[in-house]
Design a protein around this motif. Structure first.
Motif, mmCIF file in Angstrom:
data_model
loop_
_atom_site.group_PDB
_atom_site.id
_atom_site.type_symbol
_atom_site.label_atom_id
_atom_site.label_comp_id
_atom_site.label_asym_id
_atom_site.label_seq_id
_atom_site.Cartn_x
_atom_site.Cartn_y
_atom_site.Cartn_z
ATOM 1 N N GLY A 1 31.710 36.084 42.521
ATOM 2 C CA GLY A 1 30.797 35.945 41.457
ATOM 3 C C GLY A 1 29.778 35.129 41.419
ATOM 4 N N ALA A 2 29.367 34.631 40.057
ATOM 5 C CA ALA A 2 28.297 32.602 41.004
ATOM 6 C C ALA A 2 28.713 31.963 39.816
ATOM 7 C CB ALA A 2 27.082 33.603 40.467
ATOM 8 N N VAL A 3 28.640 30.776 40.621
ATOM 9 C CA VAL A 3 28.273 29.459 39.763
ATOM 10 C C VAL A 3 26.159 29.311 39.233
ATOM 11 C CG1 VAL A 3 28.460 26.744 39.280
ATOM 12 C CG2 VAL A 3 30.196 28.753 40.611
ATOM 13 N N ILE A 4 27.176 29.602 37.836
ATOM 14 C CA ILE A 4 24.928 29.175 36.851
ATOM 15 C C ILE A 4 25.195 27.606 37.075
ATOM 16 C CG2 ILE A 4 23.568 29.759 35.193
ATOM 17 C CD1 ILE A 4 23.886 32.020 37.347
ATOM 18 N N ILE B 1 29.983 32.735 36.605
ATOM 19 C CA ILE B 1 29.845 34.410 36.312
ATOM 20 C C ILE B 1 30.796 35.826 37.069
ATOM 21 C CG2 ILE B 1 28.652 36.593 35.774
ATOM 22 C CD1 ILE B 1 26.537 34.245 34.450
ATOM 23 N N ALA B 2 31.715 36.228 36.790
ATOM 24 C CA ALA B 2 32.385 37.041 37.596
ATOM 25 C C ALA B 2 31.877 38.305 38.013
ATOM 26 C CB ALA B 2 34.005 37.381 37.142
ATOM 27 N N ALA B 3 31.437 38.889 39.672
ATOM 28 C CA ALA B 3 31.049 39.676 39.780
ATOM 29 C C ALA B 3 31.282 40.981 38.647
ATOM 30 C CB ALA B 3 30.758 40.410 40.721
ATOM 31 N N SER B 4 32.274 41.142 38.291
ATOM 32 C CA SER B 4 32.941 42.316 37.893
ATOM 33 C C SER B 4 32.092 42.643 36.175
ATOM 34 C CB SER B 4 34.413 42.351 37.649
ATOM 35 O OG SER B 4 35.196 41.357 37.764
ATOM 36 N N ASP B 5 32.111 41.533 35.558
ATOM 37 C CA ASP B 5 31.312 41.378 34.358
ATOM 38 C C ASP B 5 30.344 41.511 33.967
ATOM 39 O OD1 ASP B 5 34.154 40.959 33.343
ATOM 40 O OD2 ASP B 5 34.151 38.822 33.932
ATOM 41 N N VAL B 6 28.905 41.891 35.256
ATOM 42 C CA VAL B 6 27.882 41.522 34.849
ATOM 43 C C VAL B 6 28.158 43.112 35.408
ATOM 44 C CG1 VAL B 6 25.438 41.875 36.412
ATOM 45 C CG2 VAL B 6 27.362 40.341 35.981
ATOM 46 N N ILE B 7 26.570 44.282 34.610
ATOM 47 C CA ILE B 7 26.172 45.529 34.606
ATOM 48 C C ILE B 7 24.440 46.041 35.174
ATOM 49 C CG2 ILE B 7 25.845 47.292 33.131
ATOM 50 C CD1 ILE B 7 27.925 46.107 30.944
ATOM 51 N N LEU B 8 24.266 46.264 35.820
ATOM 52 C CA LEU B 8 23.261 46.208 35.678
ATOM 53 C C LEU B 8 22.092 47.394 35.258
ATOM 54 C CD1 LEU B 8 23.202 45.581 39.976
ATOM 55 C CD2 LEU B 8 22.733 44.245 38.208
ATOM 56 N N SER B 9 21.056 47.577 35.146
ATOM 57 C CA SER B 9 19.843 48.573 34.608
ATOM 58 C C SER B 9 18.701 47.791 35.701
ATOM 59 C CB SER B 9 19.440 47.939 33.363
ATOM 60 O OG SER B 9 19.162 49.002 32.424
ATOM 61 N N ARG B 10 17.537 48.662 35.579
ATOM 62 C CA ARG B 10 17.347 49.097 36.303
ATOM 63 C C ARG B 10 15.203 48.598 35.266
ATOM 64 N NH1 ARG B 10 15.255 51.588 41.019
ATOM 65 N NH2 ARG B 10 13.326 50.006 39.783
ATOM 66 N N HIS B 11 16.045 49.090 34.248
ATOM 67 C CA HIS B 11 15.018 48.857 33.165
ATOM 68 C C HIS B 11 15.390 47.704 31.626
ATOM 69 C CE1 HIS B 11 12.372 52.175 34.956
ATOM 70 N NE2 HIS B 11 13.798 53.050 34.274
ATOM 71 N N LYS B 12 14.800 47.406 31.402
ATOM 72 C CA LYS B 12 14.867 45.946 29.981
ATOM 73 C C LYS B 12 15.472 47.528 29.318
ATOM 74 C CE LYS B 12 13.941 42.394 27.735
ATOM 75 N NZ LYS B 12 13.376 41.011 26.665
ATOM 76 N N PRO B 13 17.110 47.148 28.874
ATOM 77 C CA PRO B 13 17.987 47.546 28.315
ATOM 78 C C PRO B 13 17.267 47.643 26.902
ATOM 79 C CG PRO B 13 19.488 45.886 29.120
ATOM 80 C CD PRO B 13 17.557 45.470 29.508
ATOM 81 N N GLU B 14 17.911 47.917 25.588
ATOM 82 C CA GLU B 14 17.697 47.368 23.797
ATOM 83 C C GLU B 14 19.069 48.485 23.414
ATOM 84 O OE1 GLU B 14 13.626 49.188 23.015
ATOM 85 O OE2 GLU B 14 12.565 47.966 24.030
ATOM 86 N N GLN C 1 21.212 32.612 41.740
ATOM 87 C CA GLN C 1 22.347 33.586 42.496
ATOM 88 C C GLN C 1 22.683 34.219 41.370
ATOM 89 O OE1 GLN C 1 23.399 35.393 46.173
ATOM 90 N NE2 GLN C 1 21.414 34.199 46.244
ATOM 91 N N ILE C 2 23.431 35.202 41.185
ATOM 92 C CA ILE C 2 24.695 36.235 40.875
ATOM 93 C C ILE C 2 25.356 37.300 41.176
ATOM 94 C CG2 ILE C 2 24.021 35.227 38.049
ATOM 95 C CD1 ILE C 2 23.801 37.762 37.298
ATOM 96 N N GLN C 3 25.686 37.424 41.710
ATOM 97 C CA GLN C 3 26.377 39.141 42.281
ATOM 98 C C GLN C 3 26.941 40.448 41.047
ATOM 99 O OE1 GLN C 3 26.130 38.642 45.445
ATOM 100 N NE2 GLN C 3 25.956 36.762 44.871
ATOM 101 N N ALA C 4 26.678 40.973 41.225
ATOM 102 C CA ALA C 4 27.023 42.316 40.684
ATOM 103 C C ALA C 4 27.994 43.719 41.225
ATOM 104 C CB ALA C 4 25.757 43.056 40.090
ATOM 105 N N ARG C 5 29.615 43.557 40.627
ATOM 106 C CA ARG C 5 30.074 44.479 41.578
ATOM 107 C C ARG C 5 30.509 45.528 40.651
ATOM 108 N NH1 ARG C 5 36.258 44.084 41.093
ATOM 109 N NH2 ARG C 5 36.962 46.259 42.345
ATOM 110 N N ILE C 6 29.479 46.734 41.879
ATOM 111 C CA ILE C 6 29.386 47.912 41.119
ATOM 112 C C ILE C 6 30.077 48.504 41.845
ATOM 113 C CG2 ILE C 6 27.597 47.419 39.438
ATOM 114 C CD1 ILE C 6 25.721 49.186 41.721
#
Length: 188
Positions: A63-66, A105-118, A151-156
């Motif tokens: 994860g990461a610390v913000i 913020i846990a990496a497993s709680d991060v979702i990624l998108s290449r475009h700004k989601p709506e 910096q944050i991490q995403a686990r996908i």
């Protein structure tokens, strides 16, 4: 909270042993890692949390610390923080407006998108740039992202990384559900 106060107000060095990623994120200014009973390095908490070989719990602990500042407490039970100028919403925190916080913020709680989601229920949508991509031996991948908040991490899955065409240098959006950040992941 007691250890946070002791750390911040006492001015005394503290050696605290933990296997908890929440405690590491909340309390640590520096981390001494041990390997086979020997000190193997002095590292920043964010470096330890980003590395599945070092973090307690392995890949599940990544994860990461913000760093953020409390901006407001809203009537709907949410607290609004500013992290590098980006809004970050969490379940209500006890700290007062203006207080500085560290949020894991846990990496497993991060979702990624290449475009700004709506049209999502997630309130935390952070513009990011991919700065690293590490594939594991199994189906997973850890994506390192640079945001204005830090910096944050995403686990996908590797499948998702391939479907998104992720590579170093590409723009993306990190999406973090507000309710996925627990009180134990927030500290002073």
């Amino acid at each position: 909270p007691y250890f946070e106060r002791l750390r911040d107000e006492g001015g005394l060095p503290i050696l605290y042993v933990t296997h908890s990623v929440s405690e590491l994120g909340r309390l640590a200014n520096h981390v001494v890692t041990l390997e086979a009973g020997q000190a193997s390095g002095l590292r920043a908490p964010s470096d330890v949390l980003a590395d599945p070989r070092l973090v307690p719990g392995g890949v599940r602990g990544v994860g990461a610390v913000i760093n953020a500042v409390v901006v407001a407490h809203h009537a709907d039970g949410l607290s609004e923080l500013s992290a590098g100028g980006l809004p970050l919403f969490l379940p209500k925190v006890t700290q007062t407006t203006g207080a500085s916080l560290r949020v894991r913020i846990a990496a497993s709680d991060v979702i990624l998108s290449r475009h700004k989601p709506e049209g999502l229920s997630a309130l935390n949508i952070l513009p990011a740039k991919v700065i690293g991509l590490r594939e594991g031996g199994g189906p997973g991948a850890i994506v390192a992202l640079e945001t204005a908040a830090g910096q944050i991490q995403a686990r996908i899955t590797r499948r998702s990384a391939k479907a998104l065409g992720l590579d170093v240098g590409l723009d993306a959006y990190a999406i973090v559900k507000t309710v996925s950040i627990a009180q134990e992941d927030v500290g002073g």
